[in-house]
Design a protein around this motif. Sequence first.
Motif, PDB file in Angstrom:
ATOM      1  N   THR A   6      46.817  19.035  57.174  1.00  0.00           N
ATOM      2  CA  THR A   6      47.514  18.514  55.998  1.00  0.00           C
ATOM      3  C   THR A   6      46.642  17.879  54.899  1.00  0.00           C
ATOM      4  O   THR A   6      46.829  17.861  53.846  1.00  0.00           O
ATOM      5  CB  THR A   6      48.672  17.754  56.474  1.00  0.00           C
ATOM      6  OG1 THR A   6      48.166  16.714  57.530  1.00  0.00           O
ATOM      7  CG2 THR A   6      49.784  18.449  56.996  1.00  0.00           C
ATOM      8  N   ARG A  11      44.423  17.684  49.602  1.00  0.00           N
ATOM      9  CA  ARG A  11      43.207  17.435  48.701  1.00  0.00           C
ATOM     10  C   ARG A  11      43.118  18.671  47.999  1.00  0.00           C
ATOM     11  O   ARG A  11      42.551  18.547  46.680  1.00  0.00           O
ATOM     12  CB  ARG A  11      41.772  17.288  49.607  1.00  0.00           C
ATOM     13  CG  ARG A  11      41.648  15.590  49.995  1.00  0.00           C
ATOM     14  CD  ARG A  11      40.378  15.529  50.872  1.00  0.00           C
ATOM     15  NE  ARG A  11      40.524  15.852  52.275  1.00  0.00           N
ATOM     16  CZ  ARG A  11      40.994  15.442  53.271  1.00  0.00           C
ATOM     17  NH1 ARG A  11      41.848  14.278  52.964  1.00  0.00           N
ATOM     18  NH2 ARG A  11      41.034  15.765  54.306  1.00  0.00           N
ATOM     19  N   GLU A  32      48.554   5.495  52.181  1.00  0.00           N
ATOM     20  CA  GLU A  32      49.839   5.461  52.628  1.00  0.00           C
ATOM     21  C   GLU A  32      50.117   6.994  52.908  1.00  0.00           C
ATOM     22  O   GLU A  32      49.370   7.875  52.550  1.00  0.00           O
ATOM     23  CB  GLU A  32      51.022   5.208  51.358  1.00  0.00           C
ATOM     24  CG  GLU A  32      50.843   3.768  50.861  1.00  0.00           C
ATOM     25  CD  GLU A  32      51.266   2.665  52.152  1.00  0.00           C
ATOM     26  OE1 GLU A  32      52.059   3.278  52.848  1.00  0.00           O
ATOM     27  OE2 GLU A  32      50.783   1.485  51.954  1.00  0.00           O
ATOM     28  N   GLN A  67      58.231  13.592  61.360  1.00  0.00           N
ATOM     29  CA  GLN A  67      57.518  14.709  61.080  1.00  0.00           C
ATOM     30  C   GLN A  67      57.405  15.678  62.557  1.00  0.00           C
ATOM     31  O   GLN A  67      57.506  16.786  62.635  1.00  0.00           O
ATOM     32  CB  GLN A  67      56.057  14.480  60.561  1.00  0.00           C
ATOM     33  CG  GLN A  67      55.763  14.178  59.222  1.00  0.00           C
ATOM     34  CD  GLN A  67      54.610  13.686  58.879  1.00  0.00           C
ATOM     35  OE1 GLN A  67      53.561  14.298  59.281  1.00  0.00           O
ATOM     36  NE2 GLN A  67      54.451  13.167  57.575  1.00  0.00           N
ATOM     37  N   ARG A 135      34.409  10.702  50.282  1.00  0.00           N
ATOM     38  CA  ARG A 135      35.850  10.793  50.026  1.00  0.00           C
ATOM     39  C   ARG A 135      36.490   9.592  49.323  1.00  0.00           C
ATOM     40  O   ARG A 135      36.123   8.596  50.066  1.00  0.00           O
ATOM     41  CB  ARG A 135      36.717  11.329  51.749  1.00  0.00           C
ATOM     42  CG  ARG A 135      37.296  12.635  51.617  1.00  0.00           C
ATOM     43  CD  ARG A 135      37.594  12.995  52.967  1.00  0.00           C
ATOM     44  NE  ARG A 135      39.078  11.995  53.174  1.00  0.00           N
ATOM     45  CZ  ARG A 135      39.734  12.075  54.285  1.00  0.00           C
ATOM     46  NH1 ARG A 135      39.532  13.274  55.129  1.00  0.00           N
ATOM     47  NH2 ARG A 135      40.921  11.520  54.458  1.00  0.00           N
TER      48      ARG A 135
HETATM   49  P1  AMP Z   1      43.384  12.788  56.458  1.00  0.00           P
HETATM   50  O1  AMP Z   1      42.429  13.942  55.919  1.00  0.00           O
HETATM   51  O2  AMP Z   1      44.096  13.627  57.514  1.00  0.00           O
HETATM   52  O3  AMP Z   1      42.603  11.861  56.775  1.00  0.00           O
HETATM   53  O4  AMP Z   1      44.487  12.642  55.341  1.00  0.00           O
HETATM   54  C1  AMP Z   1      44.209  11.818  54.239  1.00  0.00           C
HETATM   55  C2  AMP Z   1      45.437  11.365  53.419  1.00  0.00           C
HETATM   56  O5  AMP Z   1      46.289  12.511  53.065  1.00  0.00           O
HETATM   57  C3  AMP Z   1      46.196  10.608  54.257  1.00  0.00           C
HETATM   58  O6  AMP Z   1      45.696   9.218  54.473  1.00  0.00           O
HETATM   59  C4  AMP Z   1      47.570  10.651  53.802  1.00  0.00           C
HETATM   60  O7  AMP Z   1      47.904  10.158  52.441  1.00  0.00           O
HETATM   61  C5  AMP Z   1      47.724  12.347  53.386  1.00  0.00           C
HETATM   62  N1  AMP Z   1      48.100  12.948  54.629  1.00  0.00           N
HETATM   63  C6  AMP Z   1      47.517  13.768  55.515  1.00  0.00           C
HETATM   64  N2  AMP Z   1      48.369  14.152  56.445  1.00  0.00           N
HETATM   65  C7  AMP Z   1      49.507  13.626  56.173  1.00  0.00           C
HETATM   66  C8  AMP Z   1      50.738  13.754  56.891  1.00  0.00           C
HETATM   67  N3  AMP Z   1      50.993  14.627  57.756  1.00  0.00           N
HETATM   68  N4  AMP Z   1      51.793  13.117  56.396  1.00  0.00           N
HETATM   69  C9  AMP Z   1      51.704  12.036  55.385  1.00  0.00           C
HETATM   70  N5  AMP Z   1      50.351  12.017  54.571  1.00  0.00           N
HETATM   71  C10 AMP Z   1      49.459  12.917  54.841  1.00  0.00           C
END
Ligand code: AMP
Length: 189
Positions: A6, A11, A32, A67, A135
């Motif tokens: 996700t 991104r 968040e 979720q 990032r």
């Molecule tokens: P990640 O790449 O998984 O570290 O996600 C980066 C950011 O994307 C997180 O800090 C959230 O802001 C958002 N994000 C990713 N996956 C989710 C999810 N399943 N639910 C809500 N926000 C998400």
Amino acid sequence: MVQVSTGDLLRAAVAAGTELGRRAKAAMDAGELVSDEIVLGMIRERLRQPDTASGFILDGFPRNLAQANSLHEVLAELGKELEAVVLLDVDLDVLMKRLTGRRTCSKTGKLLNIHFSPQSEIDECLAAGGELVQRADDNEATIGNRLAVYREQTEPLIDYYRESGLLRTVAGEGEMGDIYARLKTALGV
Ligand code: AMP
């Protein structure tokens, strides 16, 4: 199996400047969670794609109990099933170094870490004319909030999936090859 992240999907939406990306960006910058509605819409659409038919790995999803419950419904709708949930167990200080040191090579796309990658891999990127890109949310302030959000909202999923019998815990520290071997053992593959 295809990896469905996700974070990667969000991104990509931010980079493409879509309406969804615009709505998600502020939450991502602050560390968040993006709204469940946005994330679930993305997951539902992604899991409908034919390349997920022979299996998929959800990465970074679900992030909270709502979720997880919705995932259950989406999978039932699509006639798919969750076979296992992996907890990659890592100490907080190691996690901090992984996040603060994480870089992507702008040329090759390879994921590197300034604390852990061999110098030869970093030199390889630079010699190819690449730059080590960080990032936007891998800065200390945002990481601090991401970990707090993890503790509050995501950690309860450990008990949730333990109770359903799906949880597989894998020690996530050490050499990548060793962790991969432990992962395969935990999954029985
Ligand atoms: P990640 O790449 O998984 O570290 O996600 C980066 C950011 O994307 C997180 O800090 C959230 O802001 C958002 N994000 C990713 N996956 C989710 C999810 N399943 N639910 C809500 N926000 C998400």
